[in-house]
Design a protein around this motif. Structure first.
Motif: not given
Length: 138
Positions: A71-91
């Motif tokens: 979830x970012x800034x009240x926008x629609x939720x998004x789905x990330x399949x990269x669940x098993x690798x530690x990472x951050x997000x650039x938005x």
């Protein structure tokens, strides 16, 4: 076969045609689709798939820990399949584009002990914000 499909098959999760299509849509690098985007792409592969089936499947995959809800800034939720690798997000602050990033070093080291207020920190989530090349004109 995609990484997500392999993980699901390894768990013994029943892969109906609908579930398979949702997993196929979520395959790839930097995938962060909304539920509506997943549905639109899924209907290209399986025209009869319903919006409810897509939403239910996404909910199941989140519950299983196989995808991450972002979830970012009240926008629609998004789905990330990269669940098993530690990472951050650039938005992108303008268009909402999301990219996975893998900063080096210990992110927890940036939080001094006195600022932890006795918490036993188990995870760090960082979101980097800025303008993507398309929005910045670069």
């Amino acid at each position: 076969m995609s990484d997500l499909l392999e993980r699901l098959r390894g768990r013994g999760w029943r892969l109906t045609a609908q579930r398979r299509v949702v997993a196929e849509v979520l395959d790839g690098d930097h995938v962060h689709y909304t539920a509506d985007e997943v549905h639109a792409k899924a209907t290209e592969l399986l025209p009869e798939i319903s919006r409810a089936t897509v939403y239910n499947t996404l909910g199941e995959l989140v519950s299983l820990g196989e995808i991450i809800e972002v979830s970012t800034d009240g926008r629609a939720k998004r789905y990330d399949p990269n669940a098993h690798h530690a990472h951050q997000h650039l938005v992108c602050s303008r268009c909402g584009t999301i990219r996975d990033v893998h900063p080096s070093g210990d992110l927890l080291a940036g939080l001094p002990t006195e600022e932890r207020f006795g918490f036993q920190v188990s995870a760090v989530e960082v979101t980097y914000r800025g303008l993507c090349p398309g929005c910045s004109g670069a």
